[in-house]
Write a protein that holds these residues in place. Sequence first.
Motif, PDB file in Angstrom:
ATOM      1  N   ASP A 213      -4.143   6.949  26.486  1.00  0.00           N
ATOM      2  CA  ASP A 213      -3.261   5.877  26.910  1.00  0.00           C
ATOM      3  C   ASP A 213      -2.119   6.489  27.734  1.00  0.00           C
ATOM      4  O   ASP A 213      -1.872   7.683  27.635  1.00  0.00           O
ATOM      5  N   LYS A 215       1.762   5.590  27.895  1.00  0.00           N
ATOM      6  CA  LYS A 215       2.672   4.633  27.251  1.00  0.00           C
ATOM      7  C   LYS A 215       3.914   4.288  28.078  1.00  0.00           C
ATOM      8  O   LYS A 215       4.366   3.160  28.053  1.00  0.00           O
ATOM      9  N   GLY A 227       3.419  -1.216  25.706  1.00  0.00           N
ATOM     10  CA  GLY A 227       2.193  -1.333  24.907  1.00  0.00           C
ATOM     11  C   GLY A 227       1.071  -0.484  25.473  1.00  0.00           C
ATOM     12  O   GLY A 227       0.081  -0.228  24.796  1.00  0.00           O
ATOM     13  N   TYR A 271      -8.082   3.910  14.021  1.00  0.00           N
ATOM     14  CA  TYR A 271      -7.370   4.505  15.149  1.00  0.00           C
ATOM     15  C   TYR A 271      -6.394   5.483  14.543  1.00  0.00           C
ATOM     16  O   TYR A 271      -5.486   5.091  13.824  1.00  0.00           O
ATOM     17  N   ASN A 287      -3.746   3.139  13.004  1.00  0.00           N
ATOM     18  CA  ASN A 287      -3.818   1.720  13.336  1.00  0.00           C
ATOM     19  C   ASN A 287      -5.181   1.248  12.857  1.00  0.00           C
ATOM     20  O   ASN A 287      -6.122   2.052  12.768  1.00  0.00           O
ATOM     21  N   ARG A 289      -7.155  -1.075  14.144  1.00  0.00           N
ATOM     22  CA  ARG A 289      -7.826  -1.874  15.188  1.00  0.00           C
ATOM     23  C   ARG A 289      -7.924  -0.990  16.414  1.00  0.00           C
ATOM     24  O   ARG A 289      -7.372   0.099  16.452  1.00  0.00           O
ATOM     25  N   PHE A 290      -8.627  -1.499  17.435  1.00  0.00           N
ATOM     26  CA  PHE A 290      -8.730  -0.785  18.701  1.00  0.00           C
ATOM     27  C   PHE A 290      -7.371  -0.722  19.385  1.00  0.00           C
ATOM     28  O   PHE A 290      -6.582  -1.662  19.297  1.00  0.00           O
ATOM     29  N   GLY A 291      -7.105   0.355  20.111  1.00  0.00           N
ATOM     30  CA  GLY A 291      -5.941   0.396  20.980  1.00  0.00           C
ATOM     31  C   GLY A 291      -6.185  -0.482  22.195  1.00  0.00           C
ATOM     32  O   GLY A 291      -7.317  -0.696  22.608  1.00  0.00           O
ATOM     33  N   ASP A 292      -5.108  -0.988  22.747  1.00  0.00           N
ATOM     34  CA  ASP A 292      -5.148  -1.771  23.972  1.00  0.00           C
ATOM     35  C   ASP A 292      -4.169  -1.079  24.911  1.00  0.00           C
ATOM     36  O   ASP A 292      -2.995  -0.976  24.542  1.00  0.00           O
ATOM     37  N   PRO A 293      -4.570  -0.505  26.006  1.00  0.00           N
ATOM     38  CA  PRO A 293      -5.762  -0.700  26.829  1.00  0.00           C
ATOM     39  C   PRO A 293      -6.892   0.318  26.617  1.00  0.00           C
ATOM     40  O   PRO A 293      -7.842   0.317  27.400  1.00  0.00           O
ATOM     41  N   GLU A 294      -6.832   1.138  25.578  1.00  0.00           N
ATOM     42  CA  GLU A 294      -7.904   2.128  25.397  1.00  0.00           C
ATOM     43  C   GLU A 294      -9.266   1.447  25.246  1.00  0.00           C
ATOM     44  O   GLU A 294     -10.290   1.937  25.742  1.00  0.00           O
TER      45      GLU A 294
END
Length: 432
Positions: A213, A215, A227, A271, A287, A289-294
């Motif tokens: 990512d 950041k 984000g 994550y 985390n 859940r999936f990272g966003d935008p990964e």
Amino acid sequence: MNVLVIGNGGREHALVWKLKQSPKVERIFIAPGNPGTAQLGTNVPIAVEDLEKLAQFAVENQVGLTVVGPEVPLTLGIVDEFKRRGLRAWGPSKAAANLEGSKVAMKEFLRRHNIPTAAFKIFNKAADAHAYITEVDGPLVVKCDGLAAGKGVTVAKTADEAHAAIDRIMVAHEFGAAAGRQVVIEEILKGEEISVFAFCDGRNAVLLDYVQDHKQVHDGDEGPNTGGMGAFSPVPGLVRQKDEDEMVRRILVPTMSGLLHEGRPYVGLLYMGLMLTDGGPKVIEYNVRFGDPECQALMLRLKTDLVTVMEACLDGTLDTVDLDWHPGVGICVTLASGGYPGKYPSDVPISGLPATMPATTTTDQAVVFHAGTKEKNGQLLTAGGRVLSVCALGSTLDEARARAYAACDAIQFTGKHCRRDIGKRTEARKAR
Ligand code: AMP
Ligand code: GLY
């Protein structure tokens, strides 16, 4: 099978796009979705926190698989709620999602299972936290216990900054009273920060290809944190084999077995935010859940059927699944509203999106996922800080970048901002 995807960002649009490629999927619903997901399935106006309505919808529409994008419904217990009604939802249970829901609980979990992390103390009184900061009188990290939309962590270079963070969290209750009841104060870790993603079925975990990512809002990692301004995958040279082996042995395996033994096996996407320190990899955060935008960059590269992978997570059969990745480079560039991550305007007209959205991964067309958009009288408008995720695949990084940036340049809205250096870190690392 009918599939329901929960969420409304670029990550969820990318998941919907990838799920729709599966021959197992009949209808696809998105709650609440965005104008991008509406082109691929049926948006359903139910909020991600409304577990009752979501479950009712899934029952009434014969949904065979629900995919949960963001952390909030997971920490509220959506997976448990669905299970109670005999529904299959992909993601961790409420108890397992607490790894992200509470920093205090996460640090205590790490300590219980002897998993490497920054040395820390927990405080539930502002006065005690202040006294400790005065005593240390040096750089420290202050973390709000509960979810704070990514804003609850202060890496304080001075005691004054740390004191101010305590006041914001515990006195002014900037992140809410419950989230600010406790704080974690920990040492600053030095090294390269990496994110590692793994699909998990409770017992087995399969690492995804590396993705990174960006950041900070401006090129060269300048300016405030966001984000995520973009991502790219794979990331050659990021993790040496020795570090990967140690990460699996000392972090991933004990995390999975620790949660299993505590009666909260981890299912879904884990994550891990890690620091590669001189003393080996250490956990900064999890985390759930999936990272966003990964996620967007990864979905472009994943060849394996995503429904098959998610079902294997739910069935405990991940050991039979191999992930197959496109050998090229996937990149995702965030087009943001002017002013983001500070104040930014909304309802700004957007034009110049590609006329068609490729149905599958192709190396000749950009794929644009919607993040913060809305539609009014047929006109696409901005509706968030991160507006679009412009993604492309290439056989080389340069090819992927050229393709993505050509699409970025064609898209117009007043105040449009993106970083121009997504993926360039690879070259910086090679030069080191
Ligand atoms: P978190 O929400 O815990 O990921 O923290 C947000 C960001 O703060 C991380 O991505 C790191 O860049 C930074 N951070 C958190 N904890 C530490 C630490 N102990 N040492 C150095 N940086 C940290
Ligand atoms: N891109 C970082 C995150 O999703 O938390």
